[in-house]
Design an enzyme around this catalytic site. Sequence first.
Site, PDB file in Angstrom:
ATOM      1  N   HIS A   1      -5.142  -2.437  -6.560  1.00  0.00           N
ATOM      2  CA  HIS A   1      -6.036  -3.044  -5.642  1.00  0.00           C
ATOM      3  C   HIS A   1      -5.411  -3.426  -4.247  1.00  0.00           C
ATOM      4  O   HIS A   1      -5.723  -3.232  -3.330  1.00  0.00           O
ATOM      5  CB  HIS A   1      -6.654  -4.242  -6.258  1.00  0.00           C
ATOM      6  CG  HIS A   1      -7.638  -5.187  -5.703  1.00  0.00           C
ATOM      7  ND1 HIS A   1      -9.064  -4.928  -5.586  1.00  0.00           N
ATOM      8  CD2 HIS A   1      -7.529  -6.024  -4.717  1.00  0.00           C
ATOM      9  CE1 HIS A   1      -9.456  -5.724  -4.866  1.00  0.00           C
ATOM     10  NE2 HIS A   1      -8.793  -6.513  -4.191  1.00  0.00           N
ATOM     11  N   GLU A   2      -4.297  -4.307  -4.700  1.00  0.00           N
ATOM     12  CA  GLU A   2      -3.671  -4.813  -3.123  1.00  0.00           C
ATOM     13  C   GLU A   2      -2.884  -3.706  -2.361  1.00  0.00           C
ATOM     14  O   GLU A   2      -2.874  -3.824  -1.149  1.00  0.00           O
ATOM     15  CB  GLU A   2      -2.631  -5.791  -3.776  1.00  0.00           C
ATOM     16  CG  GLU A   2      -2.953  -7.177  -4.564  1.00  0.00           C
ATOM     17  CD  GLU A   2      -4.336  -7.792  -4.003  1.00  0.00           C
ATOM     18  OE1 GLU A   2      -4.473  -7.666  -2.640  1.00  0.00           O
ATOM     19  OE2 GLU A   2      -4.738  -8.667  -4.666  1.00  0.00           O
TER      20      GLU A   2
ATOM     21  N   GLU B   1     -12.031  -5.141   1.960  1.00  0.00           N
ATOM     22  CA  GLU B   1     -12.232  -4.964   0.389  1.00  0.00           C
ATOM     23  C   GLU B   1     -12.687  -3.707   0.059  1.00  0.00           C
ATOM     24  O   GLU B   1     -12.481  -3.150  -1.182  1.00  0.00           O
ATOM     25  CB  GLU B   1     -13.041  -6.125  -0.177  1.00  0.00           C
ATOM     26  CG  GLU B   1     -13.374  -6.278  -1.503  1.00  0.00           C
ATOM     27  CD  GLU B   1     -11.942  -6.887  -2.276  1.00  0.00           C
ATOM     28  OE1 GLU B   1     -11.050  -7.450  -1.595  1.00  0.00           O
ATOM     29  OE2 GLU B   1     -11.782  -6.898  -3.443  1.00  0.00           O
TER      30      GLU B   1
ATOM     31  N   HIS C   1      -5.282  -2.516   0.067  1.00  0.00           N
ATOM     32  CA  HIS C   1      -5.683  -3.741   1.293  1.00  0.00           C
ATOM     33  C   HIS C   1      -4.141  -3.334   2.193  1.00  0.00           C
ATOM     34  O   HIS C   1      -4.373  -3.242   3.578  1.00  0.00           O
ATOM     35  CB  HIS C   1      -5.282  -5.181   0.827  1.00  0.00           C
ATOM     36  CG  HIS C   1      -6.495  -5.691   0.090  1.00  0.00           C
ATOM     37  ND1 HIS C   1      -7.622  -5.687   1.006  1.00  0.00           N
ATOM     38  CD2 HIS C   1      -6.912  -6.239  -1.038  1.00  0.00           C
ATOM     39  CE1 HIS C   1      -8.841  -6.429   0.228  1.00  0.00           C
ATOM     40  NE2 HIS C   1      -8.122  -6.546  -0.987  1.00  0.00           N
TER      41      HIS C   1
HETATM   42 ZN    ZN Z   1      -9.182  -7.556  -2.393  1.00  0.00          ZN
END
Ligand code: ZN
Length: 506
Positions: free
Chosen positions: A261-262, A291, A265
Amino acid sequence: METQALRALLVEIAHLDSALALLNWDQEVFMPQGAAEARAAILASLSARRHDVSISPTLQAEVARLQALPAGTLDEREQALVREAADDLADALKLPTEFVARYAEATSKSQGIWAAARKANTFADFAPALEEVIKLNQEMAGYLGFSDSPYDALLNLYEPGLTSQQITATFTPLKEALVPLLREAVGNEKSSRQQLSGHIPQAEQLDLALEIATALGYDTTHGRLDLSTHPFSTSFHPTDARITTRVDEDDFWVCLGATIHETGHALYEQGLPTVDFGTPLGQAASTGIHESQSRSFENIIGRSKEFWSYWYPKLQARFPIFKLSLDEFLDALNAVSPSFIRVEADELSYNLHIILRTELEQALIEGKLAVRDLPAAWNAKFKEYFGVEVPSDADGVLQDVHWSCGYFGYFPTYTLGNLYSAQLWHAIQKDIPDVMQSVARADFKPFLGWMREHIHQYGRQYLPQDLLMRATGEPLNPKYFSDYLKGKYGSSSNSQSTSAISQTTA
Ligand code: ZN
C-alpha cells in the site's frame, strides 16, 4: 521562464515543508517518547515560520504580477502553476500565524496522548485532547470559509472541490449495497485469513516486503522502509520518498499488505517531476488520487492471482508455513470477515469502515455529536454495519491516528481512492489488454508506466476530477467499483481467486 521568480519562492516554502515532514517522520519512527513536549514546540515554531514565508509580501506581489499577464503569455502548465499557487496563497492568507502555531502544537501533543490512550484502552484519557483538536478544526473551517457545512472547508484541504453533499450522495448508495453484500459474503465464507497465520520473524518479513516493493518499482536509492505504529508514507523530495510498515510475526499480510500500500503512495511521489519540485506541478493532485495509487497496488495488483502466481512459489520455498495451494492461498487472502481494524480489513468491509468514520467526523465537526458520546456512537454504528459488537475502544474508536493529528476530512479520501482506482483500472485494461500477463512475470513496468503517464507526470496541473476525466474519458463513476466488488464477492462469483480477474475485464 516567466515563472522563475515564483518557482524560487515556492521552493523556499517546500524546503521548510520537507524539514517539517522529516521531523514528523522522525516523531513516528525514531523519536524517544520523552521528547514529545519539546518536539511539539519545535513543530509549532517551524510551522509558524513556514506560514509567514507562505504569505510573504514578495510572494503575494509575484503571484499578482503573473495573474495580471495578458492571456497567452503563459503555456497551459505555467498557467496551472499560477492558478494553484494563487489558491494556496489565498487559503494561507485566511489563517492567522498564531493559529497555525497553536494548531501544530496541539496536534503534535495529542498524537502522543492518543498513542498512550490506545495502548491503555482508555478513551477518557484522549477525550480532552480530541475535544481541543475538534475545536481547532472548527476554528480553521471558520477561517477558510464555507457555505453549507464546516466539514466542506476541511474536505477541500484533501480533495479540492469536494463537498459533504457529494460525499453523502456517493457513500449512501455504496453503504446500502455493501451491508447486504458483506452479510452474504460472510455467510458463504469457505476460507479465512486465519489459514495464513504462522510465525515468520520480523527481519525476514521486512526483507520480503522490501524485495516486493523494489520489484514493484520502488527505488530504494531514493527511499527507505522503516517501522512505525501506524504505516505511512512521506516525501521530502522525489529523490527521498519514504515508507513505513508494521509487523505481526504471526500474520505476514499485516506487514506485506501495508508495505505494498505505502509503496503505491511512494511510487507516485517518486514519479512526480523533479524539475517542478516545490511547485504545485511537482505535488500530488489530491489525497484521493494519492490513495488511488496505493489501493491499485495493494488490491488490484497485490491481491490478484497473477501477482501471486509469481510470488507464492517463492514464499513457499522460503517459509514452511505456506502449505496451501495457490488457489486456497488466494481464497484466504481475499476472505471477507468483519474485522474491527480498518487497516487489516478486506476490500469489501474496508469501505464500511470509512463510511462509519466519515459519518461520525462530520457530526463531530458540525457539533451534532459530543466527544463523550463518540465511543457509544461508534459501537452502535459498527454493530449496525458489520453485525458484531466492538470488544474494546482500542479495537474501536481509538484505533486510528488521524483524529489525533487533526485530519478531519481525510477519511473519505480512502473510499474515493478505491472508486478512482477501479475506474483507472478499467481504463488501463482498455489501453493495455495484457497488463496482467506482465504482472504474472513480476513485470510491473506497463502498469506503473501507465500511471506515470496518465497521473504522476502532471502533479497538480489538473484538478482531481479533470485528471480522472483525462485519464479515463469520463467523470467519477462509482459503478466501476461496485461492479468490481460484486464481481469479486457477490453470490454470482463462484471462485474468489479467479473472479478478481474476470470481473475487471467485464
Ligand atoms: Zn494510503
